[in-house]
Design a protein around this motif. Structure first.
Motif, PDB file in Angstrom:
ATOM      1  N   LEU A 125     -38.559  -7.115 -54.613  1.00 29.29           N
ATOM      2  CA  LEU A 125     -39.978  -6.808 -54.761  1.00 29.29           C
ATOM      3  C   LEU A 125     -40.363  -5.726 -53.758  1.00 29.29           C
ATOM      4  CD1 LEU A 125     -41.437 -10.426 -55.021  1.00 29.29           C
ATOM      5  CD2 LEU A 125     -41.373  -8.717 -56.852  1.00 29.29           C
ATOM      6  N   GLU A 129     -45.907  -4.819 -54.549  1.00 32.00           N
ATOM      7  CA  GLU A 129     -45.842  -5.912 -55.534  1.00 32.00           C
ATOM      8  C   GLU A 129     -46.174  -7.258 -54.893  1.00 32.00           C
ATOM      9  OE1 GLU A 129     -42.567  -4.239 -58.757  1.00 32.00           O
ATOM     10  OE2 GLU A 129     -41.873  -4.953 -56.815  1.00 32.00           O
ATOM     11  N   ARG A 132     -49.860  -7.491 -54.567  1.00 34.66           N
ATOM     12  CA  ARG A 132     -50.564  -7.741 -55.823  1.00 34.66           C
ATOM     13  C   ARG A 132     -50.408  -9.197 -56.258  1.00 34.66           C
ATOM     14  NH1 ARG A 132     -48.583  -5.689 -60.310  1.00 34.66           N
ATOM     15  NH2 ARG A 132     -47.207  -4.201 -59.310  1.00 34.66           N
ATOM     16  N   TRP A 133     -49.182  -9.730 -56.124  1.00 37.45           N
ATOM     17  CA  TRP A 133     -48.995 -11.127 -56.532  1.00 37.45           C
ATOM     18  C   TRP A 133     -49.754 -12.068 -55.614  1.00 37.45           C
ATOM     19  CZ3 TRP A 133     -48.369 -11.681 -61.198  1.00 37.45           C
ATOM     20  CH2 TRP A 133     -47.487 -10.902 -61.947  1.00 37.45           C
TER      21      TRP A 133
END
Ligand code: TRP
Length: 384
Positions: A125, A129, A132-133
């Motif tokens: 990742l 990312e 964002r998660w």
């Protein structure tokens, strides 16, 4: 017969998990007998999760209940590694934690470990990312409905700098050979991973009270280290309550996997996707033909729709027993059983989604402005 191989670590769950064996290997206590009865009495509606051994193991839970009965508070701590969209297996222990909070009226801390998921190289990742998660997953967790004045949700990369002095005190107490033997680090493991356990232990020391940690059993290695270091820092050893893994749709081995969408139902799957996944991919304990099924009956022990109903979606024991006997006698067909699950899952997800829309405006309270969040952000961790 040789025992089937299985692996349970914080980074990997594979094979057919033997939960009794884990209790022995990890040195935890089975959640049964008097302790289980006491917890069931407190939990009310959610007690089926204990009665059916979905939460099946613990450390020091009896001490937590003792303290609560004597009027001394404890607090809850759980978390999520934001590596992708959340599925039903991920959300189970958050609902359980919320039910505990409602029953005990205690503070809850929820850690989003974006740092950990960035450091786990196998996940590949990017930093962006993981950010964002983390945002996405915080909204899912907020939808569960924790008390906004008594709950602090935090993302490690935003928060832990503030608690750095206490993290250092924890880290200095963990030597490398312990970390290496508990987590299996090798010469190739990046050094961020060796420091990370101090960060996952941190929230268990947010208060000088006993901490109860609901989590899946794979997280227990962290609590083992926590229990080695906490008292020497002037804190309580954490108590823990461990759950089993909800099996993947495709069979009773391994764990649901974000990289195989057909194995899991995500919190944002729409009704048609839920139907499709369950009808097409759910592993069935039914027979090859209707005639054979009517004659021999289905096998609920390997049937995933049955297991999902039992483990989460059907709290009513009487109803569950009717389903079991109808299915194993062959009166109920695989399709009928899947229909029951489809309906339950769709209803659950609709309600979760509605709460999620409302929860968006609550996120600020959980992270910054609620009573508990403000307290923690004000706390001077150099004096911890
Ligand atoms: N390491 C967990 C994961 O990968 C996240 C986590 C952090 C957690 N603190 C926790 C889980 C406390 C349960 C309880 O998902």
């Amino acid at each position: 017969m040789p025992e089937k191989q299985f692996v349970v670590t914080p980074w990997e769950v594979t094979g057919h998990v033997d939960y009794d064996r884990l209790i022995r290997d990890f040195g935890t206590q089975p959640l049964a007998g008097v302790t289980a009865k006491r917890l069931e009495a407190i939990l009310g509606e959610a007690s089926y999760l204990v009665r059916r051994h979905i939460f099946f193991s613990h450390r020091d839970l009896n001490l937590v209940i003792d303290e609560q009965e004597k009027g001394r508070e404890f607090f809850l701590y759980t978390g999520r590694g934001p590596s992708g969209p959340m599925h039903i297996g991920h959300i189970l222990s958050f609902y359980f934690t919320k039910w505990l909070q409602e029953r005990f009226h205690v503070n809850a801390y929820i850690q989003m470990t974006d740092d950990e998921k960035f450091l786990e190289e196998k996940r590949n990742l990017t930093y962006e990312e993981t950010q964002r998660w983390a945002q996405d997953n915080i909204v899912e967790v907020s939808a569960v409905g924790f008390d906004p004045e008594k709950t602090f949700i935090f993302q490690d990369t935003e928060f832990v700098g503030h608690a750095y002095p206490l993290i250092l005190k924890i880290a200095r107490r963990i030597n490398y050979s312990t970390a290496k033997s508990v987590f299996g680090f090798t010469g190739e493991t990046n050094v961020g991973m060796s420091f990370y356990p101090a960060i996952q232990i941190l929230p268990s020391l947010f208060e000088r009270k006993r901490c109860l940690i609901p989590s899946a059993i794979d997280q227990d290695p962290y609590w083992r280290i926590q229990r080695d270091v906490a008292e020497s820092l002037g804190y309580y050893k954490a108590a823990a309550i461990h759950s089993k893994f909800l099996p993947p749709l495709t069979g009773t081995q391994d764990k649901m996997s974000s990289s195989k969408p057909e194995t899991a139902i995500y919190l944002n799957d729409d009704d048609d996707t839920v139907r499709n996944k369950i009808y097409r991919h759910a592993f069935s304990g039914g027979r090859a033909s209707i005639e054979e099924h009517r004659k021999l009956g289905g096998n609920p022990d390997v049937d995933v729709p049955f297991q999902w109903l039992y483990m989460f979606f059907e709290p009513d024991d009487k109803r569950m027993e009717v389903i079991r006997s109808e299915y194993s006698s062959g009166r109920m067909l695989t399709g009928d059983l899947k229909n029951i699950l489809v309906e339950k899952v769709i209803r659950f997800l609709r309600e979760h989604r509605e709460r999620r829309e409302k929860a968006r405006s609550q996120v600020r309270l959980y992270k910054k402005d609620g009573t508990l969040a403000r307290e923690i952000w004000k706390h001077d961790f150099s004096k911890s």
